[in-house]
Design a protein around this motif. Structure first.
Motif, PDB file in Angstrom:
ATOM      1  N   CYS A 202       0.899  -1.268   0.128  1.00 60.12           N
ATOM      2  CA  CYS A 202       0.025  -0.021  -0.161  1.00 60.12           C
ATOM      3  C   CYS A 202       0.890   1.365  -0.035  1.00 60.12           C
ATOM      4  O   CYS A 202       1.553   1.552   1.141  1.00 60.12           O
ATOM      5  N   ALA A 203       0.779   1.927  -0.972  1.00 53.02           N
ATOM      6  CA  ALA A 203       1.698   3.134  -1.105  1.00 53.02           C
ATOM      7  C   ALA A 203       1.558   4.235  -0.092  1.00 53.02           C
ATOM      8  O   ALA A 203       2.498   4.661   0.534  1.00 53.02           O
ATOM      9  N   ALA A 204       0.162   4.310  -0.011  1.00 58.93           N
ATOM     10  CA  ALA A 204      -0.468   5.463   0.970  1.00 58.93           C
ATOM     11  C   ALA A 204       0.047   4.683   2.646  1.00 58.93           C
ATOM     12  O   ALA A 204       0.670   5.663   3.254  1.00 58.93           O
ATOM     13  N   CYS A 205      -0.403   3.844   2.992  1.00 52.84           N
ATOM     14  CA  CYS A 205      -0.140   3.237   4.361  1.00 52.84           C
ATOM     15  C   CYS A 205       1.413   3.251   4.668  1.00 52.84           C
ATOM     16  O   CYS A 205       1.948   3.399   5.636  1.00 52.84           O
ATOM     17  N   PHE A 206       2.143   2.788   3.407  1.00 56.89           N
ATOM     18  CA  PHE A 206       3.588   2.400   3.886  1.00 56.89           C
ATOM     19  C   PHE A 206       4.339   3.685   4.089  1.00 56.89           C
ATOM     20  O   PHE A 206       5.277   3.957   4.692  1.00 56.89           O
ATOM     21  N   LEU A 207       3.962   4.639   2.954  1.00 53.06           N
ATOM     22  CA  LEU A 207       4.505   6.086   3.157  1.00 53.06           C
ATOM     23  C   LEU A 207       4.073   6.784   4.527  1.00 53.06           C
ATOM     24  O   LEU A 207       4.956   7.452   5.142  1.00 53.06           O
ATOM     25  N   ARG A 208       2.856   6.730   4.874  1.00 52.57           N
ATOM     26  CA  ARG A 208       2.484   6.872   6.408  1.00 52.57           C
ATOM     27  C   ARG A 208       3.302   6.331   7.498  1.00 52.57           C
ATOM     28  O   ARG A 208       3.659   6.994   8.445  1.00 52.57           O
ATOM     29  N   ASP A 209       3.636   5.037   7.356  1.00 49.50           N
ATOM     30  CA  ASP A 209       4.600   4.355   8.221  1.00 49.50           C
ATOM     31  C   ASP A 209       6.166   5.103   8.121  1.00 49.50           C
ATOM     32  O   ASP A 209       6.681   4.978   9.483  1.00 49.50           O
ATOM     33  N   ILE A 210       6.511   5.367   7.098  1.00 45.94           N
ATOM     34  CA  ILE A 210       7.777   5.979   6.914  1.00 45.94           C
ATOM     35  C   ILE A 210       7.492   7.336   7.621  1.00 45.94           C
ATOM     36  O   ILE A 210       8.502   7.692   8.435  1.00 45.94           O
ATOM     37  N   SER A 211       6.721   7.868   7.482  1.00 49.80           N
ATOM     38  CA  SER A 211       6.481   9.422   7.899  1.00 49.80           C
ATOM     39  C   SER A 211       6.573   9.291   9.526  1.00 49.80           C
ATOM     40  O   SER A 211       7.218  10.112  10.334  1.00 49.80           O
ATOM     41  N   GLY A 212       5.864   8.271  10.223  1.00 54.70           N
ATOM     42  CA  GLY A 212       5.984   7.917  11.453  1.00 54.70           C
ATOM     43  C   GLY A 212       7.414   7.563  11.742  1.00 54.70           C
ATOM     44  O   GLY A 212       7.632   7.814  12.998  1.00 54.70           O
ATOM     45  N   ALA A 213       8.150   6.776  11.186  1.00 56.50           N
ATOM     46  CA  ALA A 213       9.278   6.294  11.648  1.00 56.50           C
ATOM     47  C   ALA A 213      10.345   7.367  11.729  1.00 56.50           C
ATOM     48  O   ALA A 213      11.093   7.288  12.440  1.00 56.50           O
ATOM     49  N   LEU A 214      10.002   8.490  10.768  1.00 60.89           N
ATOM     50  CA  LEU A 214      11.057   9.366  11.060  1.00 60.89           C
ATOM     51  C   LEU A 214      10.625  10.639  11.942  1.00 60.89           C
ATOM     52  O   LEU A 214      11.219  11.768  11.971  1.00 60.89           O
TER      53      LEU A 214
END
Lengths: 354, 70
Positions: free
Chosen positions: A35-47
Protein backbone atom coordinates in the motif's frame (compact mmCIF):
# COMPACT_ATOMS: atom_id res chain seq x y z
CA UNK A 1 -12.54 -1.88 -26.71
CA UNK A 2 -9.94 -4.59 -26.14
CA UNK A 3 -8.20 -4.34 -29.49
CA UNK A 4 -5.02 -5.99 -28.44
CA UNK A 5 -3.74 -7.59 -25.24
CA UNK A 6 -1.61 -5.21 -23.22
CA UNK A 7 1.48 -7.33 -22.60
CA UNK A 8 3.45 -5.29 -20.07
CA UNK A 9 0.51 -4.05 -17.97
CA UNK A 10 -0.78 -7.64 -17.71
CA UNK A 11 2.69 -8.91 -16.74
CA UNK A 12 2.87 -6.19 -14.08
CA UNK A 13 -0.65 -6.96 -12.85
CA UNK A 14 0.04 -10.69 -12.60
CA UNK A 15 3.30 -10.23 -10.66
CA UNK A 16 1.72 -7.64 -8.36
CA UNK A 17 -1.41 -9.74 -7.83
CA UNK A 18 0.64 -12.69 -6.64
CA UNK A 19 3.28 -10.71 -4.73
CA UNK A 20 1.03 -8.51 -2.58
CA UNK A 21 -0.96 -11.29 -0.83
CA UNK A 22 2.30 -13.26 -0.44
CA UNK A 23 3.90 -10.27 1.34
CA UNK A 24 0.92 -10.25 3.72
CA UNK A 25 1.51 -13.97 4.28
CA UNK A 26 5.16 -13.24 5.06
CA UNK A 27 4.19 -10.75 7.74
CA UNK A 28 2.85 -7.50 6.28
CA UNK A 29 -0.47 -6.35 7.83
CA UNK A 30 -3.77 -7.91 6.69
CA UNK A 31 -4.83 -6.98 3.13
CA UNK A 32 -1.84 -4.64 3.15
CA UNK A 33 0.77 -6.67 1.33
CA UNK A 34 1.44 -3.48 -0.53
CA UNK A 35 0.00 0.00 0.00
CA UNK A 36 1.74 3.14 -1.18
CA UNK A 37 -0.22 5.44 1.14
CA UNK A 38 -0.06 3.28 4.29
CA UNK A 39 3.61 2.52 3.77
CA UNK A 40 4.54 6.17 3.26
CA UNK A 41 2.51 6.91 6.39
CA UNK A 42 4.57 4.32 8.28
CA UNK A 43 7.76 5.94 6.96
CA UNK A 44 6.49 9.37 8.02
CA UNK A 45 5.96 7.97 11.52
CA UNK A 46 9.32 6.21 11.63
CA UNK A 47 10.98 9.54 10.85
CA UNK A 48 9.05 11.17 13.69
CA UNK A 49 6.69 13.30 11.58
CA UNK A 50 3.74 11.91 13.49
CA UNK A 51 3.42 10.25 16.88
CA UNK A 52 1.04 7.38 16.16
CA UNK A 53 3.13 4.66 17.80
CA UNK A 54 1.37 1.76 16.05
CA UNK A 55 2.19 2.87 12.49
CA UNK A 56 5.93 3.51 12.36
CA UNK A 57 8.29 1.53 10.14
CA UNK A 58 10.51 2.29 7.16
CA UNK A 59 8.89 0.11 4.51
CA UNK A 60 11.50 -1.42 2.20
CA UNK A 61 8.83 -1.86 -0.51
CA UNK A 62 8.72 1.92 -1.03
CA UNK A 63 12.51 2.11 -1.31
CA UNK A 64 12.39 -0.75 -3.81
CA UNK A 65 9.72 0.91 -5.94
CA UNK A 66 11.78 4.09 -6.33
CA UNK A 67 15.07 2.30 -6.98
CA UNK A 68 13.54 -0.39 -9.22
CA UNK A 69 12.00 2.33 -11.40
CA UNK A 70 15.32 4.17 -11.41
CA UNK A 71 17.17 1.10 -12.71
CA UNK A 72 14.49 0.29 -15.28
CA UNK A 73 14.37 3.86 -16.61
CA UNK A 74 18.15 3.82 -16.96
CA UNK A 75 18.17 0.51 -18.86
CA UNK A 76 15.40 1.60 -21.22
CA UNK A 77 16.89 5.10 -21.64
CA UNK A 78 13.85 6.72 -20.07
CA UNK A 79 15.55 8.39 -17.14
CA UNK A 80 14.70 12.04 -17.79
CA UNK A 81 15.42 14.64 -15.10
CA UNK A 82 12.57 17.14 -15.26
CA UNK A 83 10.97 19.68 -12.93
CA UNK A 84 8.86 22.77 -12.64
CA UNK A 85 5.19 21.87 -13.20
CA UNK A 86 3.34 23.60 -10.34
CA UNK A 87 5.34 21.92 -7.55
CA UNK A 88 3.50 23.51 -4.64
CA UNK A 89 0.08 22.62 -6.09
CA UNK A 90 1.33 19.04 -6.46
CA UNK A 91 2.62 19.10 -2.87
CA UNK A 92 -0.81 19.99 -1.49
CA UNK A 93 -2.54 17.52 -3.81
CA UNK A 94 -0.25 15.01 -2.10
CA UNK A 95 -1.27 16.22 1.36
CA UNK A 96 -4.97 15.86 0.51
CA UNK A 97 -4.59 12.60 -1.42
CA UNK A 98 -3.00 11.15 1.74
CA UNK A 99 -5.68 12.53 4.04
CA UNK A 100 -8.42 11.03 1.82
CA UNK A 101 -6.58 7.72 1.68
CA UNK A 102 -6.21 7.61 5.47
CA UNK A 103 -9.91 8.34 5.98
CA UNK A 104 -10.61 5.31 3.78
CA UNK A 105 -7.55 3.41 5.07
CA UNK A 106 -5.61 2.68 1.93
CA UNK A 107 -4.46 3.94 -1.43
CA UNK A 108 -6.20 2.62 -4.58
CA UNK A 109 -3.80 -0.35 -4.60
CA UNK A 110 -4.91 -1.42 -1.13
CA UNK A 111 -8.54 -0.77 -2.00
CA UNK A 112 -8.31 -3.38 -4.74
CA UNK A 113 -6.37 -5.71 -2.44
CA UNK A 114 -9.10 -5.36 0.20
CA UNK A 115 -11.75 -6.22 -2.40
CA UNK A 116 -9.72 -9.17 -3.65
CA UNK A 117 -9.72 -10.56 -0.09
CA UNK A 118 -13.48 -10.19 0.35
CA UNK A 119 -13.47 -6.93 2.32
CA UNK A 120 -16.75 -5.48 1.03
CA UNK A 121 -16.32 -2.27 3.07
CA UNK A 122 -13.94 -1.29 0.26
CA UNK A 123 -16.86 -1.22 -2.21
CA UNK A 124 -17.82 2.26 -1.01
CA UNK A 125 -14.20 3.25 -1.56
CA UNK A 126 -14.30 1.90 -5.12
CA UNK A 127 -17.41 3.99 -5.79
CA UNK A 128 -15.66 7.03 -4.34
CA UNK A 129 -12.52 6.45 -6.38
CA UNK A 130 -14.51 6.26 -9.61
CA UNK A 131 -16.48 9.42 -8.77
CA UNK A 132 -13.23 11.24 -7.92
CA UNK A 133 -11.66 10.15 -11.22
CA UNK A 134 -14.76 11.21 -13.17
CA UNK A 135 -14.60 14.65 -11.53
CA UNK A 136 -10.95 14.91 -12.51
CA UNK A 137 -11.73 13.87 -16.09
CA UNK A 138 -14.37 16.61 -16.26
CA UNK A 139 -11.74 19.21 -15.32
CA UNK A 140 -9.25 17.83 -17.85
CA UNK A 141 -11.89 18.06 -20.60
CA UNK A 142 -12.45 21.70 -19.62
CA UNK A 143 -8.75 22.43 -20.06
CA UNK A 144 -7.26 21.74 -16.62
CA UNK A 145 -3.47 21.56 -16.57
CA UNK A 146 -0.75 22.02 -13.98
CA UNK A 147 1.49 23.36 -16.73
CA UNK A 148 4.68 22.05 -18.26
CA UNK A 149 7.82 20.72 -16.66
CA UNK A 150 11.23 21.45 -18.14
CA UNK A 151 14.33 19.32 -18.53
CA UNK A 152 16.45 19.65 -15.39
CA UNK A 153 20.04 18.98 -14.41
CA UNK A 154 20.74 15.23 -13.89
CA UNK A 155 21.47 15.90 -10.21
CA UNK A 156 17.85 17.02 -9.75
CA UNK A 157 16.71 13.65 -11.09
CA UNK A 158 19.02 11.76 -8.72
CA UNK A 159 17.53 13.31 -5.57
CA UNK A 160 14.63 10.86 -5.15
CA UNK A 161 16.70 7.72 -5.84
CA UNK A 162 19.19 9.13 -3.33
CA UNK A 163 16.33 9.71 -0.88
CA UNK A 164 15.54 6.00 -1.32
CA UNK A 165 19.12 5.07 -0.46
CA UNK A 166 19.03 7.32 2.62
CA UNK A 167 15.79 5.64 3.73
CA UNK A 168 17.48 2.26 3.33
CA UNK A 169 20.40 3.43 5.48
CA UNK A 170 17.98 4.71 8.14
CA UNK A 171 16.09 1.41 8.00
CA UNK A 172 19.29 -0.56 8.61
CA UNK A 173 20.29 1.85 11.38
CA UNK A 174 16.88 1.44 13.00
CA UNK A 175 17.00 -2.35 12.71
CA UNK A 176 20.58 -3.13 13.64
CA UNK A 177 22.11 0.05 15.02
CA UNK A 178 22.22 1.59 18.44
CA UNK A 179 20.98 4.95 19.75
CA UNK A 180 18.79 5.25 16.69
CA UNK A 181 16.44 8.20 16.15
CA UNK A 182 14.30 6.02 13.88
CA UNK A 183 11.06 4.90 15.49
CA UNK A 184 9.71 1.40 14.88
CA UNK A 185 6.34 0.22 16.20
CA UNK A 186 6.41 -2.56 18.75
CA UNK A 187 2.70 -3.32 18.30
CA UNK A 188 -0.01 -2.63 15.73
CA UNK A 189 0.29 -2.61 11.93
CA UNK A 190 3.70 -0.91 12.00
CA UNK A 191 5.13 -3.89 13.87
CA UNK A 192 3.95 -6.31 11.21
CA UNK A 193 6.30 -6.70 8.31
CA UNK A 194 7.74 -9.27 5.95
CA UNK A 195 11.50 -10.00 6.18
CA UNK A 196 13.48 -6.97 5.02
CA UNK A 197 15.13 -8.49 1.97
CA UNK A 198 11.92 -10.09 0.71
CA UNK A 199 10.13 -6.74 0.97
CA UNK A 200 13.00 -4.91 -0.68
CA UNK A 201 13.32 -7.50 -3.45
CA UNK A 202 9.61 -7.44 -4.25
CA UNK A 203 9.66 -3.64 -4.21
CA UNK A 204 12.58 -3.55 -6.66
CA UNK A 205 10.92 -6.05 -8.99
CA UNK A 206 7.62 -4.16 -8.93
CA UNK A 207 9.33 -0.79 -9.41
CA UNK A 208 11.00 -2.26 -12.47
CA UNK A 209 7.86 -3.71 -14.08
CA UNK A 210 5.71 -0.72 -13.12
CA UNK A 211 8.17 1.63 -14.83
CA UNK A 212 8.20 -0.50 -17.95
CA UNK A 213 4.43 -1.03 -18.02
CA UNK A 214 3.18 2.41 -16.73
CA UNK A 215 0.88 0.41 -14.40
CA UNK A 216 -1.45 2.86 -12.62
CA UNK A 217 -4.86 2.43 -11.03
CA UNK A 218 -5.93 5.99 -11.89
CA UNK A 219 -4.87 5.68 -15.54
CA UNK A 220 -6.70 2.35 -15.78
CA UNK A 221 -10.05 3.98 -15.14
CA UNK A 222 -9.23 7.40 -16.62
CA UNK A 223 -7.99 6.16 -19.99
CA UNK A 224 -10.94 3.79 -20.34
CA UNK A 225 -13.43 6.61 -19.81
CA UNK A 226 -11.56 9.47 -21.48
CA UNK A 227 -9.91 7.70 -24.40
CA UNK A 228 -11.82 4.40 -24.67
CA UNK A 229 -8.42 2.76 -24.11
CA UNK A 230 -8.21 -0.37 -21.97
CA UNK A 231 -4.43 -0.80 -22.17
CA UNK A 232 -3.74 -0.11 -18.48
CA UNK A 233 -7.15 -1.40 -17.34
CA UNK A 234 -6.16 -4.87 -18.56
CA UNK A 235 -3.25 -4.75 -16.12
CA UNK A 236 -5.53 -3.72 -13.29
CA UNK A 237 -7.98 -6.55 -14.05
CA UNK A 238 -5.09 -9.03 -14.08
CA UNK A 239 -3.91 -7.63 -10.72
CA UNK A 240 -7.30 -7.97 -9.00
CA UNK A 241 -7.92 -11.42 -10.48
CA UNK A 242 -4.53 -12.80 -9.45
CA UNK A 243 -4.78 -11.20 -6.00
CA UNK A 244 -8.17 -12.88 -5.55
CA UNK A 245 -6.81 -16.29 -6.60
CA UNK A 246 -3.69 -15.90 -4.45
CA UNK A 247 -5.75 -14.83 -1.41
CA UNK A 248 -7.98 -17.88 -1.92
CA UNK A 249 -5.00 -20.23 -2.14
CA UNK A 250 -3.38 -18.71 0.96
CA UNK A 251 -6.62 -18.82 2.96
CA UNK A 252 -6.73 -15.03 3.19
CA UNK A 253 -10.14 -14.58 1.55
CA UNK A 254 -12.85 -13.73 4.10
CA UNK A 255 -15.98 -12.22 2.57
CA UNK A 256 -18.02 -9.76 4.57
CA UNK A 257 -18.42 -6.27 5.99
CA UNK A 258 -17.43 -7.00 9.59
CA UNK A 259 -14.06 -7.49 11.29
CA UNK A 260 -12.00 -6.82 8.18
CA UNK A 261 -8.33 -6.14 8.92
CA UNK A 262 -7.44 -2.45 9.29
CA UNK A 263 -10.74 -1.23 7.88
CA UNK A 264 -13.91 0.41 9.14
CA UNK A 265 -17.45 0.04 7.83
CA UNK A 266 -18.51 3.70 7.66
CA UNK A 267 -19.67 3.64 4.05
CA UNK A 268 -20.18 7.40 3.72
CA UNK A 269 -16.64 8.26 4.77
CA UNK A 270 -15.09 5.34 2.92
CA UNK A 271 -16.79 6.84 -0.12
CA UNK A 272 -15.94 10.51 0.51
CA UNK A 273 -12.35 9.76 1.55
CA UNK A 274 -11.79 8.04 -1.76
CA UNK A 275 -13.59 10.79 -3.73
CA UNK A 276 -11.02 13.22 -2.32
CA UNK A 277 -8.12 10.88 -2.96
CA UNK A 278 -9.32 9.90 -6.44
CA UNK A 279 -9.80 13.52 -7.48
CA UNK A 280 -6.43 14.69 -6.12
CA UNK A 281 -4.65 11.74 -7.76
CA UNK A 282 -6.35 12.30 -11.11
CA UNK A 283 -5.39 15.98 -11.09
CA UNK A 284 -1.78 15.14 -10.28
CA UNK A 285 -1.72 12.44 -12.98
CA UNK A 286 -1.51 9.06 -11.28
CA UNK A 287 -1.89 6.94 -8.15
CA UNK A 288 0.72 7.18 -5.34
CA UNK A 289 2.51 4.06 -6.57
CA UNK A 290 2.78 5.49 -10.07
CA UNK A 291 4.12 8.77 -8.65
CA UNK A 292 6.80 6.84 -6.72
CA UNK A 293 7.83 5.22 -10.00
CA UNK A 294 7.89 8.56 -11.83
CA UNK A 295 9.99 10.07 -9.04
CA UNK A 296 12.50 7.26 -9.61
CA UNK A 297 12.75 8.02 -13.33
CA UNK A 298 13.71 11.64 -12.76
CA UNK A 299 10.37 13.40 -12.40
CA UNK A 300 11.13 15.88 -9.65
CA UNK A 301 7.51 17.11 -9.47
CA UNK A 302 6.41 13.55 -8.66
CA UNK A 303 9.04 13.66 -5.89
CA UNK A 304 7.44 16.84 -4.52
CA UNK A 305 4.09 15.04 -4.57
CA UNK A 306 5.62 12.19 -2.52
CA UNK A 307 6.87 14.74 0.01
CA UNK A 308 3.28 16.03 0.15
CA UNK A 309 2.08 12.49 0.92
CA UNK A 310 4.63 12.20 3.76
CA UNK A 311 3.57 15.53 5.26
CA UNK A 312 -0.11 14.67 4.68
CA UNK A 313 0.39 11.52 6.78
CA UNK A 314 1.84 13.67 9.57
CA UNK A 315 -1.10 16.07 9.36
CA UNK A 316 -3.61 13.20 9.27
CA UNK A 317 -2.29 11.64 12.49
CA UNK A 318 -1.42 14.86 14.34
CA UNK A 319 -4.86 16.40 13.74
CA UNK A 320 -7.09 13.36 14.30
CA UNK A 321 -8.03 12.93 10.63
CA UNK A 322 -6.90 9.36 10.07
CA UNK A 323 -9.40 6.55 10.60
CA UNK A 324 -8.93 3.44 12.70
CA UNK A 325 -10.92 0.19 12.72
CA UNK A 326 -13.12 1.97 15.32
CA UNK A 327 -14.17 4.60 12.77
CA UNK A 328 -13.16 7.94 11.33
CA UNK A 329 -11.10 10.59 13.10
CA UNK A 330 -12.82 13.44 14.96
CA UNK A 331 -11.76 16.15 12.51
CA UNK A 332 -11.92 14.09 9.31
CA UNK A 333 -15.20 15.48 7.89
CA UNK A 334 -13.98 19.08 8.01
CA UNK A 335 -10.69 18.27 6.35
CA UNK A 336 -12.21 16.07 3.64
CA UNK A 337 -14.45 18.96 2.61
CA UNK A 338 -11.58 21.44 2.79
CA UNK A 339 -9.58 19.12 0.54
CA UNK A 340 -12.44 18.74 -1.93
CA UNK A 341 -12.79 22.53 -2.13
CA UNK A 342 -9.04 22.89 -2.73
CA UNK A 343 -9.12 20.30 -5.52
CA UNK A 344 -12.25 21.72 -7.16
CA UNK A 345 -10.89 25.28 -7.18
CA UNK A 346 -7.63 24.02 -8.67
CA UNK A 347 -9.55 21.90 -11.19
CA UNK A 348 -11.68 24.82 -12.33
CA UNK A 349 -9.04 27.54 -12.53
CA UNK A 350 -5.69 25.92 -13.24
CA UNK A 351 -5.23 26.05 -17.00
CA UNK A 352 -2.16 26.21 -19.13
CA UNK A 353 -1.17 29.67 -20.38
CA UNK A 354 -0.44 29.67 -24.06
CA UNK B 1 -0.62 20.78 -41.03
CA UNK B 2 -1.36 21.55 -37.39
CA UNK B 3 1.44 21.15 -34.84
CA UNK B 4 0.79 20.24 -31.21
CA UNK B 5 3.62 20.56 -28.72
CA UNK B 6 2.93 18.35 -25.70
CA UNK B 7 6.47 18.40 -24.32
CA UNK B 8 6.53 18.75 -20.55
CA UNK B 9 2.83 18.03 -20.03
CA UNK B 10 1.91 15.29 -17.59
CA UNK B 11 -0.60 12.56 -18.37
CA UNK B 12 -3.26 12.50 -19.68
CA UNK B 13 -2.80 15.95 -21.30
CA UNK B 14 -0.54 14.87 -24.22
CA UNK B 15 -2.88 12.25 -25.64
CA UNK B 16 -5.96 14.30 -24.70
CA UNK B 17 -4.72 17.23 -26.81
CA UNK B 18 -4.18 14.87 -29.74
CA UNK B 19 -7.66 13.43 -29.27
CA UNK B 20 -9.24 16.87 -29.13
CA UNK B 21 -7.50 17.87 -32.38
CA UNK B 22 -8.79 14.69 -34.06
CA UNK B 23 -12.28 15.35 -32.70
CA UNK B 24 -12.12 18.80 -34.34
CA UNK B 25 -11.62 16.97 -37.62
CA UNK B 26 -7.90 17.56 -38.09
CA UNK B 27 -6.74 14.95 -40.60
CA UNK B 28 -3.00 15.48 -40.48
CA UNK B 29 -1.02 16.73 -37.52
CA UNK B 30 2.46 16.92 -36.15
CA UNK B 31 3.01 16.11 -32.44
CA UNK B 32 6.13 16.91 -30.41
CA UNK B 33 6.52 14.76 -27.29
CA UNK B 34 9.38 14.18 -24.85
CA UNK B 35 8.52 11.36 -22.46
CA UNK B 36 8.21 7.63 -23.00
CA UNK B 37 4.70 7.35 -21.62
CA UNK B 38 3.32 10.15 -23.81
CA UNK B 39 5.12 8.72 -26.84
CA UNK B 40 3.56 5.29 -26.33
CA UNK B 41 0.13 6.70 -25.57
CA UNK B 42 0.04 8.96 -28.61
CA UNK B 43 1.20 6.16 -30.93
CA UNK B 44 -1.33 3.69 -29.57
CA UNK B 45 -4.17 6.17 -29.59
CA UNK B 46 -3.45 7.36 -33.15
CA UNK B 47 -3.21 3.82 -34.53
CA UNK B 48 -6.51 2.90 -32.85
CA UNK B 49 -8.10 6.03 -34.31
CA UNK B 50 -6.96 4.88 -37.77
CA UNK B 51 -4.18 7.37 -38.30
CA UNK B 52 -0.84 6.42 -39.81
CA UNK B 53 2.08 7.18 -37.50
CA UNK B 54 5.47 8.35 -38.66
CA UNK B 55 8.12 8.78 -35.96
CA UNK B 56 11.30 10.85 -35.92
CA UNK B 57 13.54 11.11 -32.85
CA UNK B 58 15.88 14.01 -32.19
CA UNK B 59 19.04 14.21 -30.11
CA UNK B 60 17.46 16.47 -27.49
CA UNK B 61 15.02 13.67 -26.60
CA UNK B 62 12.11 15.09 -28.58
CA UNK B 63 10.00 12.68 -30.58
CA UNK B 64 8.17 14.09 -33.59
CA UNK B 65 5.09 12.26 -34.82
CA UNK B 66 3.40 12.85 -38.11
CA UNK B 67 -0.15 11.55 -37.90
CA UNK B 68 -2.24 11.15 -41.02
CA UNK B 69 -5.86 10.01 -41.16
CA UNK B 70 -6.23 6.85 -43.25
Amino acid sequence: MVRKLAYWPIVAGVIFGVAAPVLAKFGNPGNMGMCAACFLRDISGALGFHGAAIVQYIRPEIIGLILGAFVSSFLFKEFKPRAGSAPLARFFLGVFAMIGALVFLGCPWRMFLRLSAGDWTALAGLGGLIVGILMGIYFFKKGFSLGRNRPAHPLVGYIMPLFGVVLLALLLWGMYGEATPVKFSTKGPGSMYAPLFISLGVGLLLGFVFQKSRFCTIAAVRDTVLLKETHILQGLVAFVLLAFITNMLLGQFHAGFEKQPIAHNDALWNFLGMVLSGLALTLVGGCPGRQLVLSGEGDSDAGVFIMGLLVGAGVAHNFALASSPAGIGANAPFMVFAGLIFCIILGVFAKERR
Amino acid sequence: METIDVRGLSCPSPVLEVKQAMDRGVKSLKVLADCGTATENVTRFARNANYSVDVKTFDDGTTEFTLQAQ
